[in-house]
Design a protein around this motif. Sequence first.
Motif, short mmCIF file in Angstrom:
data_model
loop_
_atom_site.label_atom_id
_atom_site.label_comp_id
_atom_site.label_asym_id
_atom_site.label_seq_id
_atom_site.Cartn_x
_atom_site.Cartn_y
_atom_site.Cartn_z
N LEU A 66 9.67 4.60 -4.71
CA LEU A 66 8.65 3.80 -4.04
C LEU A 66 9.29 2.78 -3.11
O LEU A 66 8.82 2.58 -1.97
CB LEU A 66 7.78 3.10 -5.08
N VAL A 82 2.17 3.34 -9.61
CA VAL A 82 3.33 3.71 -8.79
C VAL A 82 3.18 5.15 -8.31
O VAL A 82 3.45 5.48 -7.15
CB VAL A 82 4.64 3.52 -9.58
N ALA A 132 1.73 -3.96 -4.55
CA ALA A 132 1.86 -3.22 -5.81
C ALA A 132 0.82 -3.67 -6.83
O ALA A 132 0.23 -2.84 -7.54
CB ALA A 132 3.27 -3.39 -6.38
N LEU A 168 10.10 4.05 -9.36
CA LEU A 168 10.16 2.75 -8.69
C LEU A 168 11.18 2.76 -7.56
O LEU A 168 10.94 2.19 -6.49
CB LEU A 168 10.49 1.65 -9.71
#
Length: 201
Positions: free
Chosen positions: A11, A57, A89, A8
Amino acid sequence: RKIHEQDLQKLWTVTFKEVGLQPPPEGTPDPRWKELGFQGDDPSTDLSRSQCGILPVRALLHFSHILPSTYLEVFKRSQQGEERYYPFACSAMHIAHMVLEMLGLIRTVGSKAQGECTFTRRRVGMMLAEDQEAILDVMCLAFMVLDQQWQRTGATYMQFQEIIKTTRKKLSSAMAKGSASSPADLAQLLQIPWKKTRKGQ
């Protein structure tokens, strides 16, 4: 969970590197995650509800690695004001769920016929024999179809589910064609530009 948190963070970094936004503290709920298109302050909660775990992800990270310019362009288009906005997302979660459902790995009430699973498994199996990241390529292509449909139709958030259905229909139709033996073939059938700049990570 530690690995998930690191993904995360990666990302966030690849998405906001141009503007230099620092990621929220690792493992801490933060309203800024909504800027990336999660529904709530804790992306782990959204991911657990999607039935796909960290896969969405990973698919977005793969997208950012193999087509970095396209990835950022798609993200920016998803942020086109209140009327044209779609949740970036969350869209990836819908795409991952859709592809897994088409493969028969997730079953949902009212899902498509077994025939779709059969030819999708065959096509993706052929692709995976050549490249172990092919399923991530397929998810990237599906995301690009979603974005393409969003722009072409001038869709708003209220039409999100309709666009997801159209994306699935187009992906399923392309998968059913005998010439779809690689992600590049699939991209050609979908009329999506596909020139990977470097290997996904």
